[in-house]
Design an enzyme around this catalytic site. Structure first.
Site, PDB file in Angstrom:
ATOM      1  N   ARG A   1       0.818  -1.344   0.002  1.00  0.00           N
ATOM      2  CA  ARG A   1       0.059  -0.105  -0.200  1.00  0.00           C
ATOM      3  C   ARG A   1       0.779   1.283  -0.017  1.00  0.00           C
ATOM      4  NH1 ARG A   1      -5.142  -1.585   3.097  1.00  0.00           N
ATOM      5  NH2 ARG A   1      -4.659  -3.488   3.805  1.00  0.00           N
TER       6      ARG A   1
ATOM      7  N   HIS B   1     -21.353  40.087  -7.060  1.00  0.00           N
ATOM      8  CA  HIS B   1     -22.445  40.818  -6.328  1.00  0.00           C
ATOM      9  C   HIS B   1     -23.160  39.798  -5.722  1.00  0.00           C
ATOM     10  CE1 HIS B   1     -25.979  43.079  -5.663  1.00  0.00           C
ATOM     11  NE2 HIS B   1     -25.072  43.746  -5.284  1.00  0.00           N
TER      12      HIS B   1
ATOM     13  N   SER C   1      -7.851  50.514   5.491  1.00  0.00           N
ATOM     14  CA  SER C   1      -8.499  49.044   5.600  1.00  0.00           C
ATOM     15  C   SER C   1      -8.159  48.686   4.205  1.00  0.00           C
ATOM     16  CB  SER C   1     -10.061  49.251   5.798  1.00  0.00           C
ATOM     17  OG  SER C   1     -10.609  48.294   5.763  1.00  0.00           O
TER      18      SER C   1
ATOM     19  N   TYR D   1      -7.005  44.212  12.744  1.00  0.00           N
ATOM     20  CA  TYR D   1      -8.360  43.403  12.761  1.00  0.00           C
ATOM     21  C   TYR D   1      -8.877  43.009  11.373  1.00  0.00           C
ATOM     22  CZ  TYR D   1     -10.552  47.375  10.721  1.00  0.00           C
ATOM     23  OH  TYR D   1     -10.873  48.529  10.015  1.00  0.00           O
TER      24      TYR D   1
END
Lengths: 886, 886
Positions: B96, B466, B776, B863
């Site tokens: 195997r 979208h 951001s 964050y």
């Protein structure tokens, strides 16, 4: 103690032409002329350091400046014998700005300073010319009132006009001394009313006021905007020149004029200029009186007497000064002079502006004359200016009826009938009509119409919209983003606020200025002079950066060679599919639902594409030809609108519903970022296989018919994101090559490379360079993606961005070096680090922009590629980049 | 001499679980079990180094391997007493694969190796079970013939079927020894025919053949693809395990089975599994016979006897082994075992796959049991898997009629009537009907329809189209890019190749699998267990990376808080304008020709927008709220199609022609790269002024009605290219703030920052950080621009890119670290270098993707912000990133 100023005049100067940074251009050249012994009215230059100190210190002057200024005035008094504020022999001075870089008309000037009620009377008495004295005084109040005191210029003009009207007088020169005195009183009342204070009578107060005003003008809105646009640092500051006045308006033995040491239009070596007897410098410019030529060599339509005959001695002296200045500076000079009572005074000298044709001739002549070396000559011609020479242009003397303005997208001018569809343009052109194609915007479907048209006008799109790029490539004048016109294509009209133009109406497009004119304006054909060939030859000797052209048609390729291109840097194969005969097969290919259907259609396209390459390789024998495989989204080839779809359905024998559904299926929201470029090659490999086959078969065909030199094949894969795509597609190309070699024998060597036109590709350049023999920077798309700006949609805001100084220049016209440039540089470094043999080029629009070319040279690119008509510009700019670097 | 293999069995091993890289997962765990004294059939593992050497050397084995293999076989013979190739007591082995990473079913296995005509007869004699012996032999020929010799598997199956058919037998177990012998002869003839050579009778030749075949399977197409998909380096190679066969099919005292040490569905602590008496391992999986449960704790619908009652001693031994293995590995184990003539043999152990719910419970229970610490427990739950818990899902036992497949864009499942327009969806939903919105794609105009629908199905668009983004944000199941359906919105139908679905027909959308099902499939509601809360609490203690949500509606904001969001990282103000009442004023604003007209319309929008913020700030009291000013291109708000334009013309009292002309004027070729983001703020400052006013007035309103904690305002400017835009717009915001403060008193503190979503912005981060308080990362747009891929158009090729391994994962789902990631990293470094207080966050879709979160944590972001339903995933992934780093 810091020396805040430098004196000049009386045969000597404390400064020189080398002190441009400290004294500004004007001050440095005045000092230089005085040093050379030319007759320069004495004066001094308050340095740019004072300007810096002034603003650093809340608009206050250094304390020690006052004493130095007094000494400076005494220097002028010593040479002239006149005294500042003295009523018997009053000294009058001019106060002018002068910064390191030329900023024409941006800052302020005050003339005739030192006049007041007393000195004006004294000047009248001393000169015996009261009219002159009071005219000077009222000019001073008017100028000082406006520039220093902030009284609206128009209020003075209104009083002057009223006086002349009341006296029934047309010309200022006809106003008498007494009448000037009356106006002076009215001026003083006006100033008092506006300022609640009398016009300053103290010459010293006047002087400080004027100096402050000139420095303040460094920060006025116009100057700030100008600096932003031309990238002039605020910290440079301006100098202020205070200089004894001389007067060309004291009688018939006085004159004032401007002279170029050579003809600025043709470059011919002869004194060229204009003068006025009994006038001040501003009168020459103001256009109230018609100036007279300096000599009979110059164009003279007034028949007025020339300086050479009215003042022969002065003329000989002026010619002598001009020769000396030109020899001294090694360049054609633009001179201002004044003759006061038979004496010549030099007021300014600087390098003269000239047309491109003149610049070429002057640069070459100066080398022949032994004044310049070739390298310097090459730097003397602004590369961009060659554009003027390469396209037809409007007769500058013809009257112009401008009905709309847009972006000057492709220079040159053309006249023709307005038409509103490409098919119509083609039809009429086939009948020998000159047409101007007017469209909201163009797409690749319009290529035939654009080719048929003499010029293109669009209401949408920017400087690098489809219309603009293609028009420049074709050498067609073009105006884009003409937002003020409203096109109604159905009605076949376009309207401005005042005019409606219908199909067939004659219009003229001035692509150089971006102006749409009503009717026919005569044009002038370009002529390339011997000087052009000579200078370009020198440029070619100097430059190390190669120059190729973006071209795919035999006509463009031939044009490119004529203009000196060293190969083709971008052959856009998709442009070859828009021919009426071919678009059918292309559409059949696209509408096919599967690979087999596509292959059937591609088999029809293969012989056509192969024939294109045969022609191209024949023209470009021995030179490299970079062929880009299919790039644009497929739906660009599809019909728009129901009637076109019905045509296609008929031609391809497909049901109309199916055609419509397939067109809809292929539609993309953002085709620029869609299923295009090598993504087509990955998803529909049979397309690139056909193209590779056409290329390889063509190169063998060309060799077989006995073209001695083989074009050097460079196959380019567009829009890669990383190495996997190029590895897969390179293998595909090599497999086709192997197959053809097995049938027809050895192929000439070819290389496979890629466009770097996505930010990710620039960053992954090291991986990509493992599998690529060359990179060609597609800076159009790289700019679009790096900045997130679609060039087709930029018109609506790009203008306001450039106007607000958010961009120095349209980033599609001149590379955004701080952003896109970093990506180009990174890709060059990473690519070469991985593969030191990597060939680097650029084929975006920026390949024809001199500032961008300088950057590409610095990045170490091997070549730039641009539209055929910009090839000479690129050759010259490349040489200049080389010189700038060494 | 290199040791090419490691032996195990007989209570000792040369390897251990720590040697996974060398021995592969299976080999390492076999060695470990043998070391622990568990009953493991003896064997040896040929190391991954042999694999590397084999391929490096043109698929040839190292010379010294043969001797070591012989020694390895002798090791097995020594323990078992059987001899390889011996006809009296033949040793049979399994061969195997076993690589470092689990690659289930990708590579090959051969069982019963060592059988030939002689040893088969010997085995029959020794076991007294000729049926067993010849069944084993025919299985071996079949498997070896397929795997090693390349004879088509189906040809053996066909012969087997024909035999059973002729004998009128259904089950293999009913075939007699004699019949097996007959079939064996047919098999041998088949092999001889296909290979022109007899089936190899030499066991040693068989062994080398099998070992070669297993190594070769490392390079088979499936394995190569799998490695590409899961980023497993080719260089790892596979090991090969050769192990004495044990037989569960030698009679009623034999069995074979699989066991999980805990329930993999619920996580309950009980042995869970299945077994079959008198069978080989593959029979359990094959499903021909129905396996029986191990114990009565397990679900048992067959009523078949459990192992605990049929083999009570074996069951107790198995339970004991299971407990020890779990304690040893500290995790739930998946065990394979065989019982041969009353003796238990362990064939495999590995960490067991489990549902998300089970993973949570097991991790928490193991901590309670003192086996794990909290940190380890947090790493035991795959963050992504929490998705299963948060959305309703289909009953896994229900029958499924799949009619189409698309991209699993938003997980969960829903049933409803197909509708083809958003208005229709809203109408029916208002009547209480469950509807599924079916659209070619969605736009912001469809928001109300998407909200009204239970799920969304589109034929176009990708994982971050979208439709996908909004659906995930809303927690609606969604399938996008369902290319195989053809939607005819006019006819209100969609068609697959076999079905046509009409409006009102019930369909089920499985957003987790991307499957569209006909009819209604029952769904299961999610339940969040106590274990969920416990584990998330531990994750929150560990993580340093903040987690916020992208939300703008009160409902989404409340959901976000419920799921533990620590604020809003992205409030998309444009989403607030799509309400039926508001869109009119919005359209009025857009259609206005000038600033005054816009201001009139904005004055109507102001109170509505202010009220939105009041609600949001009330819900998010005390937490940061990042508000992005208007971002999308204006034409997104405009009507499409004539009838909508007529409505708008009526509502706004504008001539229809003008509405149409203005819509046309605003149309963009590539709206993603068009007049949007802060470009709107620069060109139409009154829009941002209104928004700033609404924000500041709202925060004061909230304070006045006595909400104790003030939301922390972060105003975000989208799509900046460099510092000038943010400087100009920051000033605009500050001016509004100053004006409001002068009227209403001091505002709470607020900060102004920017999205970094263009490559240029990332490169110019130092300049931008001068004027920004925070960045951001808008990684959706940053991915679109860096890769030049429109997420709305990517479906047509992204799938083929991922399938061909050009992307490991959809770069819109998981950050392209090598490309986009470099830009994020560069921007972080340059931004913080300029402004050490700079707050850094990310608000693209990647904020909810664990792999991306790990990268963001490493970049030092403060964050991540993601859709509310992914907040728990992000919290857990953030904790795992923290643990991975320390």
């Amino acid at each position: 103690m810091t020396r805040w100023l430098r004196t000049f005049g009386g045969g000597a100067s404390e400064g020189s032409a080398k002190m441009r940074d400290l004294l500004g251009g004007k001050g440095a050249n005045l000092a230089e002329m005085a040093n050379l012994g030319f007759p320069v009215p004495p004066g001094f230059t308050v340095t740019t350091e004072v300007c810096s100190a002034y603003f650093a210190n809340g608009r206050n002057f250094p304390e020690t400046l006052a004493g130095q200024m007094e000494a400076g005035m005494r220097h002028i008094e010593g040479i002239t014998g006149a005294r500042f504020g003295n009523k018997v022999n009053p000294l009058l001075v001019s106060v002018r700005s002068g910064s390191r870089a030329s900023m024409p008309g941006m800052m302020d000037t005050v003339l005739n300073l030192g006049l007041n009620d007393e000195t004006a009377a004294g000047l009248a008495e001393r000169t015996g010319d009261a009219r002159f004295a009071y005219d000077s005084y009222r000019r001073f109040i008017q100028m000082y009132g406006d520039v220093v005191l902030g009284v609206n210029h128009q209020e003075f003009e209104d009083l002057l006009e009223r006086t002349k009207h009341e006296l029934n007088i047309d010309l200022d020169t006809d106003v008498s001394a007494k009448n000037w005195q009356g106006l002076i009183e009215e001026y003083k009342v006006l100033v008092n009313k506006r300022l609640d204070a009398p016009f300053p009578q103290d010459p010293v107060e006047q002087l400080w006021g004027a100096v402050s005003a000139v420095f303040d003008s460094w920060m006025n809105h116009r100057a700030v905007t100008y600096r932003m646009l031309y990238d002039i640092p605020e910290s440079w500051g301006t100098a202020v020149n205070i200089q004894a006045m001389v007067f060309g308006n004291m009688g018939a033995d006085c004159a004032t004029g401007v002279a170029f040491t050579r003809d600025p239009s043709s470059g011919d070596k002869r004194l060229y200029g204009e003068y006025l007897i009994n006038a001040q410098g501003e009168d020459v410019v103001a256009g109230i009186r018609t100036p007279q030529p300096l000599n009979t060599d110059s164009y003279n339509n007034s028949g007025a007497p020339v300086l050479a005959s009215t003042m022969p001695k002065i003329y000989i002296e002026l010619q002598d000064v001009a020769d000396q200045l030109e020899a001294h500076y090694g360049d054609m000079q633009d001179i201002e002079f004044t003759v006061q009572q038979g004496k010549l005074w030099m007021l300014q000298t600087r390098a003269g502006k000239r047309t491109a044709a003149a610049a070429l001739k002057i640069a070459v002549d100066l080398v022949t004359e032994g004044v310049l070396d070739k390298e310097s000559a090459v730097t003397r011609v602004e590369a961009e200016s060659l554009e003027q020479l390469l396209h037809p242009r409007l007769d500058p003397d013809a009257p112009r009826n401008v009905i709309a303005r847009g972006l000057p997208a492709s220079p040159g001018a053309a006249v023709g009938k307005a038409v509103f569809s490409s098919d119509r343009a083609e039809d009429l052109a086939a009948k020998g009509e000159a047409v101007i194609l007017v469209r909201p915007e163009t797409s690749p479907e319009d290529i035939h119409g654009m080719h048929a048209a003499r010029a293109i006008l669009t209401s949408r799109g920017g400087m690098t919209s489809h219309a603009a790029v293609v028009a420049r490539g074709m050498g067609r004048p073009c105006i884009t983003g003409t937002m003020e016109i409203r096109i109604d294509a159905a009605a076949k009209t376009f309207a401005t606020n005042t005019e409606t133009i219908r199909e067939g109406d004659l219009i003229t497009v001035d692509g150089t200025l971006g102006e749409v004119l009503k009717g026919e304006i005569p044009t002038i054909e370009p002529e390339l002079s011997g000087a052009f060939e000579t200078l370009m030859g020198w440029a070619d000797e100097i430059r190390t950066l190669g120059v190729r052209a973006n071209a795919e048609t035999p006509h463009d390729a031939a044009t490119a060679r004529k203009f000196g291109a060293e190969g083709i840097g971008l052959c856009r194969t998709e442009h070859m599919f828009f021919d009426a005969e071919r678009i059918i097969s292309m559409r059949e290919m696209i509408l096919a639902e599967d690979s087999v259907g596509r292959q059937v259609a591609l088999a029809k396209l293969l012989p056509m594409q192969r024939q294109d390459f045969v022609e191209l390789f024949t023209i470009m024998a021995g030179l490299p030809v970079t062929i880009r495989l299919l790039d644009p989204p497929l739906h660009e080839f599809l019909p728009h609108g129901e009637s076109e779809m019905r045509e296609v359905a008929e031609a391809t024998a497909l049901p109309f519903q199916e055609v419509r559904a397939r067109v809809e299926q292929l539609r993309e929201n953002n085709p620029m970022l869609g299923h295009r470029g090598c993504r087509l090659g990955i998803s529909h490999p049979e397309i690139y296989e056909m193209q590779a086959r056409a290329i390889f078969e063509a190169i063998l065909d060309v060799a077989e018919v006995g073209v001695a030199k083989t074009a050097v094949l460079e196959i380019m894969i567009p829009l890669v994101l990383g190495s996997p795509e190029i590895k897969i597609l390179r293998k595909l190309i090599e497999d086709v090559a192997d197959e053809i070699e097995s049938v027809r024998g050895t192929l000439p060597p070819y290389i496979v490379g890629t466009m770097i036109e996505l930010p990710r590709a620039a960053l992954r350049a090291d991986d990509i360079a493992e599998a690529a023999d060359f990179f060609s920077f597609g800076t159009n798309d790289l700019t679009q993606t790096s900045l997130g700006i679609s060039r087709d949609d930029a018109a609506s805001f790009m203008d306001s961005y450039v106007r607000q100084g958010l961009f120095e220049r349209d980033p599609f016209a001149s590379l955004d070096i701080g952003g896109v440039g970093e990506l180009v540089e990174t890709a060059c470094k990473r690519g070469r680090r991985q593969n030191s043999d990597l060939k680097l080029g650029i084929c975006g629009e920026h390949g024809g922009d001199p500032a961008s070319i300088r950057f590409f040279h610095q990045c170490g690119l091997n070549y730039v590629s641009c539209s055929p008509y910009r090839v000479p510009i690129a050759r010259l700019a490349a040489a200049q980049a080389q010189i700038g670097r060494d």
